[in-house]
Design a protein around this motif. Structure first.
Motif, PDB file in Angstrom:
ATOM      1  N   THR A 183       3.132 -19.258  -2.080  1.00 50.18           N
ATOM      2  CA  THR A 183       3.458 -18.019  -1.358  1.00 50.18           C
ATOM      3  C   THR A 183       2.445 -16.929  -1.694  1.00 50.18           C
ATOM      4  O   THR A 183       1.977 -16.207  -0.810  1.00 50.18           O
ATOM      5  N   ILE A 184       2.085 -16.815  -2.972  1.00 49.85           N
ATOM      6  CA  ILE A 184       1.077 -15.803  -3.361  1.00 49.85           C
ATOM      7  C   ILE A 184      -0.215 -16.063  -2.598  1.00 49.85           C
ATOM      8  O   ILE A 184      -0.823 -15.172  -2.023  1.00 49.85           O
ATOM      9  N   HIS A 213      -0.736 -17.755   0.231  1.00 47.79           N
ATOM     10  CA  HIS A 213      -0.646 -17.506   1.670  1.00 47.79           C
ATOM     11  C   HIS A 213      -0.637 -16.018   1.964  1.00 47.79           C
ATOM     12  O   HIS A 213      -1.289 -15.550   2.896  1.00 47.79           O
ATOM     13  N   SER A 214       0.105 -15.257   1.133  1.00 50.88           N
ATOM     14  CA  SER A 214       0.169 -13.812   1.377  1.00 50.88           C
ATOM     15  C   SER A 214      -1.206 -13.196   1.175  1.00 50.88           C
ATOM     16  O   SER A 214      -1.634 -12.340   1.947  1.00 50.88           O
ATOM     17  N   ALA A 215      -1.894 -13.651   0.122  1.00 45.46           N
ATOM     18  CA  ALA A 215      -3.218 -13.089  -0.151  1.00 45.46           C
ATOM     19  C   ALA A 215      -4.172 -13.431   0.985  1.00 45.46           C
ATOM     20  O   ALA A 215      -4.960 -12.593   1.427  1.00 45.46           O
ATOM     21  N   GLU A 216      -4.080 -14.663   1.488  1.00 49.75           N
ATOM     22  CA  GLU A 216      -4.963 -15.061   2.594  1.00 49.75           C
ATOM     23  C   GLU A 216      -4.657 -14.245   3.842  1.00 49.75           C
ATOM     24  O   GLU A 216      -5.557 -13.795   4.549  1.00 49.75           O
ATOM     25  N   ALA A 217      -3.335 -14.021   4.080  1.00 48.95           N
ATOM     26  CA  ALA A 217      -2.955 -13.239   5.259  1.00 48.95           C
ATOM     27  C   ALA A 217      -3.477 -11.813   5.129  1.00 48.95           C
ATOM     28  O   ALA A 217      -3.980 -11.221   6.091  1.00 48.95           O
ATOM     29  N   LEU A 218      -3.385 -11.275   3.896  1.00 47.97           N
ATOM     30  CA  LEU A 218      -3.870  -9.908   3.658  1.00 47.97           C
ATOM     31  C   LEU A 218      -5.376  -9.839   3.910  1.00 47.97           C
ATOM     32  O   LEU A 218      -5.887  -8.894   4.523  1.00 47.97           O
ATOM     33  N   GLU A 254       3.306 -14.424  13.359  1.00 42.93           N
ATOM     34  CA  GLU A 254       2.625 -13.351  12.625  1.00 42.93           C
ATOM     35  C   GLU A 254       1.326 -12.995  13.335  1.00 42.93           C
ATOM     36  O   GLU A 254       0.831 -13.744  14.148  1.00 42.93           O
TER      37      GLU A 254
END
Ligand code: ADP
Length: 727
Positions: free
Chosen positions: A256-257, A259-264, A404
C-alpha cells in the motif's frame, strides 16, 4: 351685218359670258369650300398645339416644383450629414485635388485649438507649417523641416499609410487619409489615447503575469526537487522491504505504501508536466528511435496489468512501415503510456489494441504515422467526448467515478501531440469501447524494411490456432502480408487434420481445454514433424515445461514483428548448431569500483540497499568536493552523481573530474541522479560532462543496468544470477 345678226351675236356672247361666269362661280365655290375645310383643319391643329403647350407648361411647372422639393431634401440631408459629422468624436476633413481644405468638422479643428487660419481654403502645406510652428505635435527627434517633408511625402503617396502622432498634451491620434478618384482627399483623425494606454496596461499586465509564471515554474521546479528527494526514500525503502521476508499483513502495508507513493509521483509528474507546457517550458528532444520497440517495451511493462484483468493486449504494427523515426521518444512514450493506461483502466473485458499504420509520400520524406489505441471498455458518452481533453475533467458518472486519476492525462497528451504538430481524436461508443487516434508527421530515420522479409521458400502455408477472434484476425493478416497462405482455427480439435496441409503451426498457448504444449505433444504423437511456434503472454514459464523441446520457438505476446519474422526465417534451414559459448575467461582480478555522491543520508541507504546484491566495491561521497577527492584516490569505474549537493554541486564536481581526466587516458562514465524534472535542466546537466541521467525516485533496474553496462572484462561481472531480473 344686220342688226338681228348683231343681236344674235350679242346674245350668244352674253350667254357665253354667263356660262363662263357660272363656271367661274362654281370654281370659286369649290375653292371656297376647300379653303373652308383647310381653315377648319388648321384651327383644329391650333387647338391641339395649344393643348400640348398647356401640358408641357404644366409638366414644366411640376418638374420645377419637384426640383425645389428635391433641392430642399438635398439641403436637409446635407445639413443632417454635416450635423452628424460635426457631432461624431472623430475628426473629418475634406481636401480638394490641390490639397486645399474644403471643409472640416469641429473635432478635426479642435487639434488646432481655435487657430483662425485653419479654415476652408487653407492648404495642407500651410497646416503642416502651423503645426510645427505652434508645437501642436510632438515630433520627437525629427527636425520641423524633416517632419513636414515626411508628412507631405506621405500625403502625396497614392495610398497613404495610417500614421499615429503624439500631440503636445500626450494625446495620441491616428491619421487616416484616403484619396478619392478625382483627387479629393478625406482625412480622418481618431483619438486613440485610451487604446494606447490600454495597450500599455496590457503589456505591463502581461509582463507581470510572465514574471509570476516564471516564479511559478521556478517554484514548481524547487517543489519537485523537494518532493522527489524524500519520495526516493519512501519508494526505494518500500521496494526493498517487499523483497524481505514479510508476513501477509506486513506485505499488504508495504504494498500500500508503494502504490500510494507511486500514485503520488504520477500526480506530481502530471502537475509538473502540465505547468511546464503552460509556461512554454517544454522542449522536445529529437533523436532517432525505434517506434515499434518503444511500443513493445511499453506493452511489456503493462502486460502484467492486462493479464491481471484478463485483457488481451495486442499490437498491430503495419508490416510495411519503417520502425525507426526521428522524434522525442520520451514524450511519445508518455503519450502512449497515458492512452494505454486509460484503455486498460477503463476496460474490464475484451482487448486493448495498439495499431500503427502510416504512409510515406516519398523516399526520404516524413511519414504520416497513425497510432490508435482501441479498447472494448466502458466508452465515453457523446456529450463528454470533447470535455475529457480539458484540465481536471473526467466523465463524472457512477460508472467511471470508481477510477482513480487526476483528469490531467488527456489534457497533457493533447498538448504534447499538438506540440509535435500532430492531432489527437477519439471515437467512442458507450459500453462498446473507445478508440483514441493520433496522427504525427515523423521523419524516417531508416529507409525501407528493417527486416529481411524473405521467408524460406518451403514455408508456404501456416496454420494459426488462436481462440481470440481479434488476435486471430490480426495474425492472419500479418502472416498473409508476409506471403503465407493462412488457415486459421479457434480450437485445437481440428488441428491434427489441418496440420497435414501446413508447413508451420503458430499456436496460442492458452487454448480451450488444453494448452499449446499438450497440442504439440498430440501432434508429435500423431507423427507430425512440422515446426510449431507457440505464442504466450508468459513465455518464461514455458521454458521449464517438459514438452518444451517439442516446439521450435516460444514467442512473447504481444508479438513483436521482429520476433515473428526472425523466427519464421530461422525455421527454414535445419537448426544450426548453437554457437559455441565463449571460452571461459580466467577469473577477473577485481571487483568493479562504484562511487556514489549523495548528500542525503536516506538516499545513500537506499542506494546501498539497491546495489547490495552486486559484486562491487561501493564508496560514498557526501558532497561534490569529496566526490572529486575520492575519484582521484579510489579510481572508480563508474560514478553516480547527485546534482544538488552542498559545498560543490554535481555539475561542478563533474566538470572537475573531466578536467582531471583531460590529461589521462580513459573516460569514466558519470551518471547523474537528480530530482530535477524541469525541461532544460537535463541539457544543462549533460553539458557539464555527464554521460547518463537518472531521475529520482531511482529504479534499481536502471542503476544495475548502468553498472553492468560500464563493466569491462578486467572486472568481475557485477551482476550475479540473483539480480538478473532486478527491478
Ligand atoms: P484520468 O484518467 O487521470 O482521470 P485523463 O485526462 O487521462 O484523466 O482522462 C479523463 C477522463 O476521460 C477519464 O477520467 C475518463 O472519464 C475518460 N477516459 C479517458 N480514456 C478513456 C477510455 N479509454 N475509455 C473510457 N473513458 C476514458
Amino acid at each position: 351685218m344686220s342688226l338681228a345678226n348683231k343681236l344674235a351675236e350679242e346674245r350668244r356672247g352674253r350667254l357665253a359670258a354667263e356660262r363662263l361666269l357660272e363656271q367661274k362661280q362654281a370654281e370659286l365655290h369649290a375653292a371656297n369650300r376647300k379653303l373652308g375645310l383647310h381653315a377648319r383643319a388648321l384651327s383644329h391643329e391650333i387647338t391641339e398645339t395649344r393643348q400640348e403647350v398647356r401640358t408641357v407648361r404644366d409638366e414644366n411647372q411640376r418638374v420645377k416644383s419637384d426640383l425645389t422639393v428635391a433641392n430642399e431634401k438635398v439641403e436637409i440631408a446635407e445639413r443632417r450629414l454635416w450635423h452628424s459629422i460635426q457631432t461624431i468624436e472623430d475628426g473629418f476633413a475634406f481636401f480638394d485635388a490641390d490639397s486645399r481644405m474644403i471643409a472640416a468638422n469641429e473635432a478635426w479643428l479642435a487639434v488646432f485649438d481655435g487657430l483662425e487660419m485653419v479654415r476652408p481654403g487653407i492648404s495642407y502645406v500651410e497646416i503642416l507649417q502651423l503645426i510645427t510652428e505652434e508645437g501642436i505635435v510632438n515630433i520627437g527627434d525629427r527636425t520641423p523641416q524633416g517632419w513636414r517633408e515626411y508628412m507631405l511625402d506621405r500625403w502625396h503617396s497614392p495610398a497613404p499609410e495610417p500614421e499615429v502622432v503624439r500631440l503636445w498634451n500626450d494625446q495620441y491620434i491616428r491619421l487616416t487619409d484616403r484619396r478619392g478618384a478625382d483627387g479629393d482627399i478625406v482625412s480622418l483623425v481618431q483619438n486613440i489615447t485610451a487604446m494606447i494606454r490600454y495597450e500599455k496596461d496590457l503589456q505591463e499586465a502581461r509582463r507581470r503575469a510572465e514574471a509570476a509564471n516564471r516564479a511559478k515554474s521556478a517554484f514548481l521546479a524547487n517543489m519537485s526537487h523537494e518532493i522527489r528527494t524524500p519520495m526516493n526514500g519512501v519508494l526505494g525503502m518500500a521496494d526493498l522491504l517487499t523483497e524481505g521476508s514479510l508476513d501477509d499483513e506486513q506485505r499488504l502495508y508495504v504494498t500500500t505504501i508503494r502504490h500510494s507513493a507511486e500514485a503520488l509521483l504520477v500526480i506530481i509528474n502530471d502537475v509538473l508536466d502540465y505547468s511546464k507546457i503552460e509556461a512554454d517550458k517544454l522542449v522536445l528532444h529529437r533523436e532517432p528511435f525505434d517506434l515499434e520497440r518503444c511500443i513493445h517495451e511499453l506493452v511489456t511493462l503493462m502486460q502484467a496489468n492486462a493479464r491481471d484483468k484478463g485483457l488481451d493486449l495486442l499490437i498491430d504494427y503495419d508490416l510495411f512501415l519503417p520502425t525507426r523515426f526521428e522524434g522525442d521518444p520520451g514524450r511519445i512514450r508518455q503519450i502512449l503510456t497515458n492512452l494505454l493506461g486509460n484503455a486498460l483502466k477503463f476496460t474490464e473485458a475484451g482487448h486493448v489494441m495498439i495499431r500503427v499504420t502510416g504512409v510515406q509520400a516519398a523516399e526520404g520524406a516524413e511519414a504520416d504515422i497513425r497510432l490508435s489505441i482501441e479498447d472494448t471498455g466502458i466508452g465515453i458518452p457523446p456529450d463528454k467526448v470533447e470535455h475529457i481533453f480539458g484540465e481536471f475533467n473526467q466523465v463524472d458518472d457512477a460508472q467511471s467515478r470508481k477510477f482513480e486519476g487526476t483528469g490531467l492525462g488527456l489534457s497533457i497528451t493533447q498538448k504534447l501531440v499538438r506540440l509535435m504538430g500532430g492531432e489527437i481524436w477519439v471515437e467512442s461508443e458507450q459500453d462498446v469501447g473507445s478508440t483514441f487516434g493520433i496522427s504525427l508527421l515523423l521523419p524516417v530515420a531508416e529507409a525501407g524494411m528493417p527486416e529481411d522479409m524473405q521467408l524460406a521458400p518451403h514455408l508456404g502455408r501456416a496454420l494459426v490456432v488462436q481462440p481470440h477472434d481479434t488476435s486471430r484476425a490480426l495474425l492472419e493478416r500479418q502472416l498473409g502480408a508476409l506471403g503465407l497462405e493462412v488457415t486459421a482455427c479457434d480450437a485445437p480439435g481440428a488441428v491434427p487434420d489441418l496440420a497435414a496441409g501446413a508447413d508451420v503451426v503458430i499456436c496460442d498457448h492458452a487454448l480451450p481445454d488444453m494448452n499449446a504444449m499438450d497440442l504439440a505433444a498430440a501432434l508429435r504423437e500423431a507423427g507430425h514433424t512440422l515446426p510449431i511456434v507457440v505464442l504466450s503472454a508468459n513465455s518464461g514459464s514455458i521454458a521449464q515445461h517438459p514438452a518444451r523441446d517439442l516446439v521450435q520457438a516460444v514467442l512473447q505476446k504481444p508479438l513483436a514483428r521482429r520476433d515473428l519474422i526472425g523466427t519464421l526465417a530461422r525455421l527454414a534451414p535445419p537448426p544450426d548448431a548453437e554457437p559455441a559459448p565463449p571460452a571461459e575467461e580466467p577469473a577477473p582480478p577485481r571487483a568493479m569500483r562504484v562511487l556514489a555522491a549523495e548528500d542525503n543520508k536516506t538516499n545513500r541507504l537506499v542506494f546501498s540497499k539497491m546495489v547490495q546484491a552486486l559484486d562491487i566495491e561501493l564508496s560514498f561521497a557526501e558532497n561534490g568536493r569529496e566526490a572529486v577527492a575520492l575519484f582521484q584516490s579510489i579510481a572508480p569505474d563508474i560514478v553516480f552523481m547527485d546534482i544538488s549537493m552542498p559545498e560543490m554541486d554535481g555539475k561542478e564536481a563533474t566538470r572537475a573530474i573531466r578536467a582531471i581526466e583531460d590529461g589521462r587516458d580513459g573516460h569514466v562514465p558519470i551518471v547523474a541522479m537528480t530530482a530535477h524534472a524541469m525541461s532544460g535542466d537535463d541539457d544543462e546537466i549533460m553539458a557539464s560532462g555527464i554521460d547518463h541521467y537518472l531521475t529520482k525516485p531511482l529504479k534499481r533496474a536502471s542503476i544495475v543496468t548502468q553498472i553492468c553496462d560500464a563493466a569491462t572484462p578486467e572486472m568481475r561481472p557485477p551482476a550475479g544470477a540473483a539480480v538478473q531480473d532486478a527491478g
